[in-house]
Design a protein around this motif. Structure first.
Motif, mmCIF file in Angstrom:
data_model
loop_
_atom_site.group_PDB
_atom_site.id
_atom_site.type_symbol
_atom_site.label_atom_id
_atom_site.label_comp_id
_atom_site.label_asym_id
_atom_site.label_seq_id
_atom_site.Cartn_x
_atom_site.Cartn_y
_atom_site.Cartn_z
ATOM 1 N N VAL A 120 44.466 33.752 41.411
ATOM 2 C CA VAL A 120 43.141 34.362 41.531
ATOM 3 C C VAL A 120 42.160 33.428 42.240
ATOM 4 N N ALA A 121 42.642 32.256 42.641
ATOM 5 C CA ALA A 121 41.769 31.226 43.215
ATOM 6 C C ALA A 121 42.387 30.670 44.494
ATOM 7 N N PRO A 122 42.118 31.314 45.632
ATOM 8 C CA PRO A 122 42.787 30.916 46.880
ATOM 9 C C PRO A 122 42.437 29.521 47.379
ATOM 10 N N ASP A 123 41.375 28.912 46.849
ATOM 11 C CA ASP A 123 40.984 27.583 47.339
ATOM 12 C C ASP A 123 41.239 26.467 46.338
ATOM 13 N N LEU A 124 41.816 26.797 45.197
ATOM 14 C CA LEU A 124 41.969 25.793 44.143
ATOM 15 C C LEU A 124 42.850 24.636 44.593
ATOM 16 N N ILE A 125 43.987 24.936 45.191
ATOM 17 C CA ILE A 125 44.911 23.885 45.615
ATOM 18 C C ILE A 125 44.320 23.060 46.747
ATOM 19 N N SER A 126 43.776 23.730 47.762
ATOM 20 C CA SER A 126 43.248 23.007 48.918
ATOM 21 C C SER A 126 42.035 22.158 48.554
ATOM 22 N N GLY A 245 40.253 40.874 32.934
ATOM 23 C CA GLY A 245 40.494 40.289 34.241
ATOM 24 C C GLY A 245 41.579 41.003 35.008
ATOM 25 N N ARG A 246 41.517 40.881 36.329
ATOM 26 C CA ARG A 246 42.531 41.517 37.180
ATOM 27 C C ARG A 246 43.097 40.498 38.142
ATOM 28 N N ILE A 247 44.396 40.599 38.346
ATOM 29 C CA ILE A 247 45.082 39.686 39.270
ATOM 30 C C ILE A 247 45.023 40.285 40.668
#
Length: 247
Positions: A120-126, A245-247
């Motif tokens: 759900v968090a496209p920027d967490l890793i980067s 919440g929704r994935i």
């Protein structure tokens, strides 16, 4: 000392050198006034701004809207229903005592659950990689701060919260996304926020909050007021889904 110019009033800089700010009242149009309490962002000033807004509402309940920001307040009014001269004099007087404003009660604390996960968090890793830390560090650093609601804008229920730990402070994307999912928790420089609805956006998305933060059918329509405090609490996937919440 107050200086007066056409459609503009300001506090004399020499008389307020210790404040290092430029405070002024500007008549923007026949239906709007802007009040500036400073010329730089200062989190410690937010609670005073909220108190000033409350005072304005108390003495001038006929005003159409009072919109605070980091360093200013926009006041909208009906020229036939408002004593503009009295409003201006009240604002000028308020600026002279602005730095002495103190809250009588403790601010409201809002607890928001957040699911911190790449699905759900496209920027967490980067974001973690850009600061040479791991995801758990990002989550801990984001959750350990009690944030202040500094302003509400961009979209209904969108609260600008400050300030994130400088270790994870990250600029916006150069090119905003066309679609950011409702509930997305983002970082932009030293600000953080939750998107209350699906919308375009350029913030760095590190999680998702299942709490509905804007509902025009209830009162209040959003839980946030300027000066409130916000704490984020990490939840697992199961709890996130159970909370809506929704994935």
């Amino acid at each position: 000392m107050i200086k007066k110019t056409r459609a503009k009033y300001q506090v004399d800089d020499q008389a307020t050198s210790s404040q290092q700010t430029l405070q002024r009242v500007i008549l923007l149009s026949e239906t709007a006034i802007m009040v500036y309490v400073g010329d730089s962002v200062d989190i410690s000033r937010v609670s005073k701004l909220a108190l000033l807004c409350d005072n304005i509402r108390q003495y001038f309940p006929e005003l159409l809207d009072i919109i605070p920001s980091y360093t200013s307040i926009l006041i909208e009014f009906h020229p036939l229903h408002t004593n503009v001269a009295a409003l201006e004099e009240f604002l000028l007087s308020s600026l002279t005592t602005f730095d002495q404003l103190e809250a009588i009660t403790q601010p409201k604390i809002i607890h928001l659950p957040v699911y911190y996960h790449p699905e759900v968090a496209p920027d967490l890793i980067s974001l973690a990689q850009s600061h040479s830390i791991n995801i758990d560090d990002v989550i801990q650093l984001h959750c350990e701060v009690e944030y202040t609601v500094c302003a509400i804008g961009f979209a209904p229920g969108f609260a600008f919260l400050g300030s994130v730990n400088e270790i994870i402070a990250t600029p916006r994307h150069l090119e905003p996304r066309l679609h950011v999912m409702k509930g997305s928790v983002g970082i932009a420089d030293q600000q953080t926020a939750v998107y209350p609805a699906n919308s375009p956006g350029g913030w760095q998305i590190i999680g998702n909050c299942p709490t509905n933060l804007f509902n025009p059918n209830i009162e209040p329509i959003t839980p946030f007021c300027v000066g409130d405090k916000v704490r984020f609490e990490p939840v697992d996937r199961k709890t996130f889904l159970e909370l809506g919440g929704r994935i």
